[in-house]
Every structure is written in structure tokens, then in C-alpha cells.
Design a protein around this motif. Structure first.
Motif, mmCIF file in Angstrom:
data_model
loop_
_atom_site.group_PDB
_atom_site.id
_atom_site.type_symbol
_atom_site.label_atom_id
_atom_site.label_comp_id
_atom_site.label_asym_id
_atom_site.label_seq_id
_atom_site.Cartn_x
_atom_site.Cartn_y
_atom_site.Cartn_z
ATOM 1 N N LEU A 1 0.846 -1.206 0.000
ATOM 2 C CA LEU A 1 0.000 0.000 0.000
ATOM 3 C C LEU A 1 0.879 1.252 0.000
ATOM 4 N N TYR A 2 1.888 1.237 0.875
ATOM 5 C CA TYR A 2 2.735 2.420 1.007
ATOM 6 C C TYR A 2 3.697 2.579 -0.165
ATOM 7 N N GLU A 3 3.974 1.479 -0.854
ATOM 8 C CA GLU A 3 4.784 1.594 -2.064
ATOM 9 C C GLU A 3 3.998 2.388 -3.120
ATOM 10 N N GLY A 4 2.710 2.077 -3.227
ATOM 11 C CA GLY A 4 1.838 2.812 -4.151
ATOM 12 C C GLY A 4 1.729 4.274 -3.754
ATOM 13 N N ILE A 5 1.578 4.526 -2.466
ATOM 14 C CA ILE A 5 1.501 5.904 -1.959
ATOM 15 C C ILE A 5 2.784 6.651 -2.332
ATOM 16 N N SER A 6 3.894 5.972 -2.132
ATOM 17 C CA SER A 6 5.195 6.587 -2.409
ATOM 18 C C SER A 6 5.355 6.910 -3.900
ATOM 19 N N MET A 7 4.913 5.969 -4.768
ATOM 20 C CA MET A 7 5.033 6.202 -6.218
ATOM 21 C C MET A 7 4.226 7.421 -6.647
ATOM 22 N N ALA A 8 2.989 7.536 -6.117
ATOM 23 C CA ALA A 8 2.148 8.683 -6.496
ATOM 24 C C ALA A 8 2.737 9.981 -5.950
ATOM 25 N N CYS A 9 3.232 9.940 -4.706
ATOM 26 C CA CYS A 9 3.828 11.145 -4.105
ATOM 27 C C CYS A 9 5.006 11.607 -4.954
ATOM 28 N N GLU A 10 5.822 10.658 -5.382
ATOM 29 C CA GLU A 10 6.999 11.012 -6.165
ATOM 30 C C GLU A 10 6.589 11.600 -7.515
ATOM 31 N N LYS A 11 5.643 10.914 -8.187
ATOM 32 C CA LYS A 11 5.245 11.377 -9.518
ATOM 33 C C LYS A 11 4.631 12.779 -9.481
ATOM 34 N N TYR A 12 3.838 13.065 -8.420
ATOM 35 C CA TYR A 12 3.133 14.348 -8.381
ATOM 36 C C TYR A 12 3.800 15.353 -7.433
ATOM 37 N N GLY A 13 5.038 15.064 -7.046
ATOM 38 C CA GLY A 13 5.820 16.024 -6.259
ATOM 39 C C GLY A 13 5.179 16.388 -4.937
ATOM 40 N N THR A 14 4.630 15.379 -4.261
ATOM 41 C CA THR A 14 3.919 15.621 -2.997
ATOM 42 C C THR A 14 4.615 14.854 -1.874
ATOM 43 N N ASP A 15 4.615 15.444 -0.660
ATOM 44 C CA ASP A 15 5.258 14.775 0.477
ATOM 45 C C ASP A 15 4.233 14.117 1.389
ATOM 46 N N LEU A 16 4.539 12.908 1.822
ATOM 47 C CA LEU A 16 3.746 12.298 2.891
ATOM 48 C C LEU A 16 4.215 12.971 4.172
ATOM 49 N N ALA A 17 3.311 13.720 4.835
ATOM 50 C CA ALA A 17 3.761 14.580 5.929
ATOM 51 C C ALA A 17 3.132 14.219 7.277
ATOM 52 N N GLY A 18 2.493 13.039 7.356
ATOM 53 C CA GLY A 18 1.924 12.650 8.646
ATOM 54 C C GLY A 18 0.721 11.760 8.464
ATOM 55 N N GLY A 19 0.025 11.488 9.557
ATOM 56 C CA GLY A 19 -1.156 10.631 9.483
ATOM 57 C C GLY A 19 -1.493 10.046 10.827
ATOM 58 N N ASP A 20 -2.230 8.965 10.816
ATOM 59 C CA ASP A 20 -2.595 8.277 12.056
ATOM 60 C C ASP A 20 -2.820 6.811 11.711
ATOM 61 N N THR A 21 -2.538 5.932 12.677
ATOM 62 C CA THR A 21 -2.680 4.491 12.433
ATOM 63 C C THR A 21 -3.473 3.883 13.578
ATOM 64 N N THR A 22 -4.542 3.183 13.223
ATOM 65 C CA THR A 22 -5.356 2.576 14.269
ATOM 66 C C THR A 22 -5.852 1.196 13.830
ATOM 67 N N SER A 23 -6.272 0.378 14.780
ATOM 68 C CA SER A 23 -6.820 -0.928 14.417
ATOM 69 C C SER A 23 -8.287 -0.766 14.029
ATOM 70 N N SER A 24 -8.777 -1.741 13.251
ATOM 71 C CA SER A 24 -10.149 -1.653 12.755
ATOM 72 C C SER A 24 -10.795 -3.026 12.850
ATOM 73 N N LEU A 25 -12.097 -3.075 13.060
ATOM 74 C CA LEU A 25 -12.803 -4.359 13.110
ATOM 75 C C LEU A 25 -13.380 -4.708 11.758
ATOM 76 N N THR A 26 -13.371 -3.749 10.837
ATOM 77 C CA THR A 26 -14.126 -3.913 9.592
ATOM 78 C C THR A 26 -13.278 -3.792 8.330
ATOM 79 N N GLY A 27 -12.045 -4.218 8.360
ATOM 80 C CA GLY A 27 -11.227 -4.153 7.150
ATOM 81 C C GLY A 27 -10.412 -2.893 7.083
ATOM 82 N N LEU A 28 -10.121 -2.468 5.854
ATOM 83 C CA LEU A 28 -9.178 -1.368 5.645
ATOM 84 C C LEU A 28 -9.900 -0.046 5.376
ATOM 85 N N THR A 29 -9.459 0.979 6.070
ATOM 86 C CA THR A 29 -9.955 2.345 5.847
ATOM 87 C C THR A 29 -8.762 3.245 5.571
ATOM 88 N N ILE A 30 -8.882 4.087 4.536
ATOM 89 C CA ILE A 30 -7.779 5.006 4.218
ATOM 90 C C ILE A 30 -8.341 6.425 4.112
#
Ligand code: ADP
Ligand code: MG
Length: 346
Positions: free
Chosen positions: A115-144
Motif C-alpha cells: 500500500l505504502y509503495e503505491g503511496i510513495s510512487m504517487a507522491c513522487e510522480k506528483y511532487g507531494t510529500d507524505l507529511a503525517g497521518g494516524d494508524t489505528t486498528s479496525s474491526l471492519t477491514g481497511l480504511t484510508i
């Protein structure tokens, strides 16, 4: 509007945009720095010489994506595109994304790495920085959840409410491909579920599938517009569908519009697949959504100038509101432009 029996109003009664309005219409901005709040692709915030843009986007497993056919790398890429698309739609430049994820225990670290490899590729292509976020557990699958920030020069900002009658309506790219790609992936998933021996046959449809799973954004067109001193009078990115998003501009700008069905760009693969599914290709193009293209208006005087930019097509023009919002068919008949995406829950 409460249900008479139970005092409960089902969400479906409002539709997406009715619900947003219901929840937010009492909020009034109290800070002078809030130049524009709810109602456009991004919020606009005063910040010295430049204006800051912020927009946020949520992707839920089972609603926005199905991991049976969505590679996590593509999903990460698309999550970034969806968010920065709203910054570009204000004629801005994305600078940062903040990405929050909710993950259930069924995911392995290696999958999140993808997932983060894809995020990194898009950030690089469009000149954008991943600058933070939050990580939590979920009972219902993946949320982004992705929040994108960017900037725009004060004089360059393009909002939804600036279109004028007679402005020409311009689009980039082609329409309906992502929607048809999704229909194909869903059909093959269902076949695979009931006859697990049958391998999905997706050959010949690489373009529409690519448009669904790993979209790009036409950011070079914005650079071309700037180079040619073409300042859009209004602009939106096409996420809900060409019809729905054009109606957003009409409503915000208090105009009508007139578009021509034979001018709406549709790829050959979209045509072929729509035929196979017995879907009208024009309906797919107008209402499919997830195209991540640009729709903008320009003063009529710019017609000759814009014709020289090959990535842009003119599909019609704005009118005064009393002329309505009209779709002109190939044969010349007129119908009211409606948006199936309008009331759809996203
Ligand atoms: P887009 O398709 O461009 O991302 P949306 O149709 O999702 O825009 O949202 C329309 C407007 O409503 C945007 O200005 C967005 O910020 C705002 N909005 C959407 N959901 C909410 C919410 N739950 N609370 C406040 N504002 C919201
Ligand atoms: Mg948008």
C-alpha cells in the motif's frame, strides 16, 4: 423530515449532497483566514502571499474498493490521486498528504508495505510529500483517509462559482472508462466466485481497467494553461461523473449549460465494453464517475487559444440560467442534463 412511526430519518432520504448540506449548513466561518469553507473541491485558507488549499477524502473497503481485484499498490496510488485531484481542481499545486489508516488484524505488514509503495510512487510522480497521518486498528477491514494540502497564487484560484454565460466548457481526457473497467472487474469477480476454475479474462481491456485501478491526473494540462495565460473562470475535478460535476458548476455559478453528446470524448475500449454490457456509452461517460479529469470554463474569447492545447476538448458552453441545463444529442434533439451521481451515496 422524520419518519412518522419511529422519529428516525433514513440517510437515503437526503442523498449525499443533501446530507452534507443538512449537517453543515449551520456552520458559519468565524475566522477571517477561512476564505472559502464547505462547497468546493478544497477549502481556501489565507496564508500571506499564497492561498493554502486543503481537502480530505475517505476510502472504505467494501464501499470504494474490493481487494479481490485491487492490488494494494494500486490502491495506495489511487488514494493519493483522489486527494490531490481536489487541490489541482482549484488550479493549485499539491504539497503534502496526511494519510490515516484503520487496519484489521487480517492484514500482514507486507501488504501494508505494498500500500505504502503505491503511496510513495504517487507522491513522487506528483511532487507531494507524505507529511503525517494516524494508524489505528479496525474491526471492519481497511480504511484510508487522505488529507491533501497545497497552495495557489491568489490570482490563479479557480472556484466552482466563477462561470459566466457564454463561457466555453472544456474537459481533459475521456469519460466512462473507469466505470466500465469497474463493471468488467465486478463481472469477472462474480464469475470467479461461482466457478473458481475459470480464470478472469481481461485481455483487450487494459486501458479501462487501468483507469479504474490506477488513475492518473492531467496535471500537465494545468501547467499548459498557465503557460498560455489561460485562467479558467471556474473549475472542478470529475469524480462523481461529468454530468453531476458540471451541474455543480452551474449551480454554484447560477448558470445554465449546453453540451453536445458528439463532443464528449469516449475511448474505443469504453465503447466496445459498453456495447458488450448493453450500457449506453454516453450514460457511462456522463454518469460513471471516477474519471479524475478536469472540467473548466473559459471566456469565449479564449476559444482559438484553447484549441491549440491538444489535451483539452470543448464540449459546449454556459448559458443564462433560464435556458436550462441541456444535453444536445447527435441528431440535434435536446434533453435536460440530469445527474444520476447527484443523489447517489458515495
Ligand atoms: P469532492 O467530490 O470534490 O471531494 P464532495 O462532493 O465530497 O467534494 O464534497 C462537497 C463539499 O462538501 C466539499 O467542500 C467538502 O469539503 C464538503 N463536505 C463533505 N462532507 C463533509 C462533512 N462530513 N463535513 C463537512 N464538510 C463536508
Ligand atoms: Mg472534487
Amino acid at each position: 423530515m422524520a419518519d412518522s412511526d419511529s422519529n428516525i430519518t433514513p440517510i437515503g432520504k437526503f442523498g449525499k449532497f443533501g446530507l452534507i448540506d443538512h449537517l453543515t449548513n449551520k456552520f458559519k466561518a468565524v475566522n477571517k483566514s477561512t476564505v472559502l469553507g464547505i462547497g468546493d473541491d478544497s477549502a481556501i485558507i489565507e496564508s500571506g502571499d499564497m492561498l493554502t488549499l486543503i481537502s480530505s477524502d475517505l476510502l472504505l473497503e467494501g464501499i470504494h474498493f474490493n481487494l479481490t481485484y485491487t492490488p494494494l499498490k494500486h490502491l495506495g496510488y489511487k488514494a493519493v490521486i483522489r486527494a490531490i485531484s481536489d487541490i489541482y481542481a482549484m488550479n493549485g499545486t499539491p504539497g503534502q498528504v496526511i494519510i490515516s489508516i484503520g487496519v484489521s488484524a487480517r492484514f500482514a505488514v507486507e501488504q501494508l508495505d505494498e500500500l505504502y509503495e503505491g503511496i510513495s510512487m504517487a507522491c513522487e510522480k506528483y511532487g507531494t510529500d507524505l507529511a503525517g497521518g494516524d494508524t489505528t486498528s479496525s474491526l471492519t477491514g481497511l480504511t484510508i483517509g487522505v488529507t491533501a494540502a497545497g497552495f495557489v497564487e491568489r490570482g490563479n484560484v479557480a472556484r466552482r462559482d466563477g462561470a459566466k454565460p457564454n463561457d466555453i466548457i472544456c474537459v481533459t481526457g475521456d469519460f466512462g472508462a473507469s466505470f466500465m473497467g469497474l463493471q468488467l472487474l465486478e463481472r469477472e469477480r462474480k464469475i470467479f466466485k461461482t466457478h473458481s476454475g475459470i480464470q478472469p479474462d481481461l485481455s483487450g481491456y487494459e486501458y479501462v481497467i487501468g483507469r479504474q485501478l490506477k488513475p492518473e491526473f492531467p496535471s500537465e494540462t494545468l501547467a499548459d494553461l498557465r503557460k498560455n495565460s489561460l485562467q479558467p473562470s471556474s473549475m472542478i475535478d470529475i469524480s462523481d461523473g461529468l454530468a453531476s460535476d458540471l451541474l455543480h458548476i452551474c449551480n454554484a455559478s447560477h448558470t445554465g449549460c449546453r453540451i453536445y453528446s458528439d463532443k464528449i470524448p469516449i475511448d474505443q475500449e469504453t465503447y466496445r465494453l459498453a456495447e458488450e454490457f448493453r450500457i449506453d456509452p454516453l450514460t457511462a461517460a456522463l454518469n460513471g464517475g471516477e474519471d479524475y479529469e478536469l472540467l473548466f470554463t473559459l471566456p469565449l474569447e479564449m476559444f482559438e487559444k484553447i484549441r491549440k492545447i491538444s489535451s483539452v476538448k470543448v464540449i459546449g458552453h454556459m448559458t443564462s440560467p433560464d435556458f436550462g441545463k441541456i444535453l444536445v444529442s447527435d441528431a440535434g434533439s435536446e434533453t435536460e442534463l440530469t445527474a444520476q451521481g447527484w443523489e447517489k451515496q458515495e
